[in-house]
Design a protein around this motif. Structure first.
Motif, mmCIF file in Angstrom:
data_model
loop_
_atom_site.group_PDB
_atom_site.id
_atom_site.type_symbol
_atom_site.label_atom_id
_atom_site.label_comp_id
_atom_site.label_asym_id
_atom_site.label_seq_id
_atom_site.Cartn_x
_atom_site.Cartn_y
_atom_site.Cartn_z
ATOM 1 N N SER A 115 33.548 50.020 44.418
ATOM 2 C CA SER A 115 33.569 50.338 42.922
ATOM 3 C C SER A 115 33.976 48.991 42.059
ATOM 4 N N SER A 116 34.927 48.274 42.586
ATOM 5 C CA SER A 116 35.220 47.284 41.696
ATOM 6 C C SER A 116 34.112 46.094 41.611
ATOM 7 N N THR B 238 31.057 46.462 42.323
ATOM 8 C CA THR B 238 29.944 47.100 41.545
ATOM 9 C C THR B 238 30.141 46.951 40.040
ATOM 10 N N SER B 239 31.343 47.001 39.619
ATOM 11 C CA SER B 239 31.669 47.169 38.066
ATOM 12 C C SER B 239 31.613 45.568 37.694
ATOM 13 N N THR B 240 32.047 44.584 38.683
ATOM 14 C CA THR B 240 31.942 43.209 38.382
ATOM 15 C C THR B 240 30.444 42.683 38.164
ATOM 16 N N ARG C 225 27.985 44.906 37.440
ATOM 17 C CA ARG C 225 27.415 45.338 36.417
ATOM 18 C C ARG C 225 27.753 44.419 35.101
ATOM 19 N N ARG C 226 28.919 44.173 34.915
ATOM 20 C CA ARG C 226 29.409 43.239 33.990
ATOM 21 C C ARG C 226 28.518 41.949 33.690
ATOM 22 N N SER D 277 25.122 42.298 32.569
ATOM 23 C CA SER D 277 24.972 42.799 31.127
ATOM 24 C C SER D 277 25.265 41.524 30.234
#
Length: 226
Positions: free
Chosen positions: A205-206, A208-210, A212-213, A216
């Motif tokens: 999860s961590s 994946t969030s990285t 995505r940032r 972006s």
């Protein structure tokens, strides 16, 4: 298995085109010595064209390690040089009122067989003893066989360049593969720290969030749509 950055190269002696161009080069030296008068400017032109055909095949083969474009260019130069030499032999036949043998005539067929199959030890005595008509027609036949094979060689080089590129493309592919391997190793190392399924999910999860940032940020930098 990935293609090597520096592929095998320089094996020009195995090329049929090289061997035929060498026969043409040595045959031309015999022809001009036997049938052209000393001081005739055509001697230098013919010898230079014959040498250029042979040498550019060699140089193209050697250049293939680092530049397929250069190999293509030099092989084309070799073909053009031999076509220039062909015109010199055809002009000789015309100016001396000698016939050019049609390729499907008895003499033409015999010349084609000899030029296709004979090595230099068989060709040299023929050129040393033949009439001007026979010697010129044998060399015309040799040149036509060689330029035909060079055309096929050039087509193969063009196809290979289109499919695989040159050294720049191979270096880019190698760098891309190396970066991908490094990334995979880093991800594996990070995930390997998990001791339980819950920790593994949290790490995923961590990460994946990285990602995505980062994605972006790249979209904003390039003004790409979300």
């Amino acid at each position: 298995m990935p293609r090597p950055i520096i592929p095998p190269h320089g094996g020009y002696k195995a090329l049929i085109t090289y061997r035929k161009s060498d026969h043409i080069f040595r045959g031309t030296a015999i022809f001009v010595r036997r049938f052209l008068k000393p001081g005739d400017r055509t001697i230098g032109q013919m010898e230079q064209a014959a040498r250029s055909g042979k040498q550019n095949i060699i140089e193209g083969s050697e250049a293939s390690a680092t530049s397929k474009a250069t190999e293509l260019t030099l092989t084309n130069v070799a073909k053009a040089s031999l076509e220039e030499l062909l015109e010199d032999y055809l002009d000789y036949l015309k100016l001396h009122t000698l016939p050019e043998w049609p390729k499907d005539s008895p003499k033409g067929l015999a010349a084609r067989r000899l030029c296709r199959d004979a090595d230099w030890d068989a060709l040299a005595p023929r050129l040393e003893s033949a009439s001007a008509e026979t010697a010129a027609n044998l060399l015309v036949c040799l040149i036509r066989q060689c330029t035909y094979l060079l055309a096929r060689q050039i087509a193969r080089l063009e196809t290979d360049f289109t499919l695989h590129g040159g050294i720049r493309e191979r270096m880019h592919a190698a760098r891309t593969a190396a970066r991908a391997a490094t990334w995979e190793t880093a991800v594996h190392s990070r995930l390997s720290t998990a001791r339980t399924p819950a920790e593994l999910d949290a790490l995923l999860s961590s990460m994946t969030s990285t990602l995505r940032r980062l994605a972006s940020t790249l979209r904003r930098q390039h003004a790409w749509p979300p």
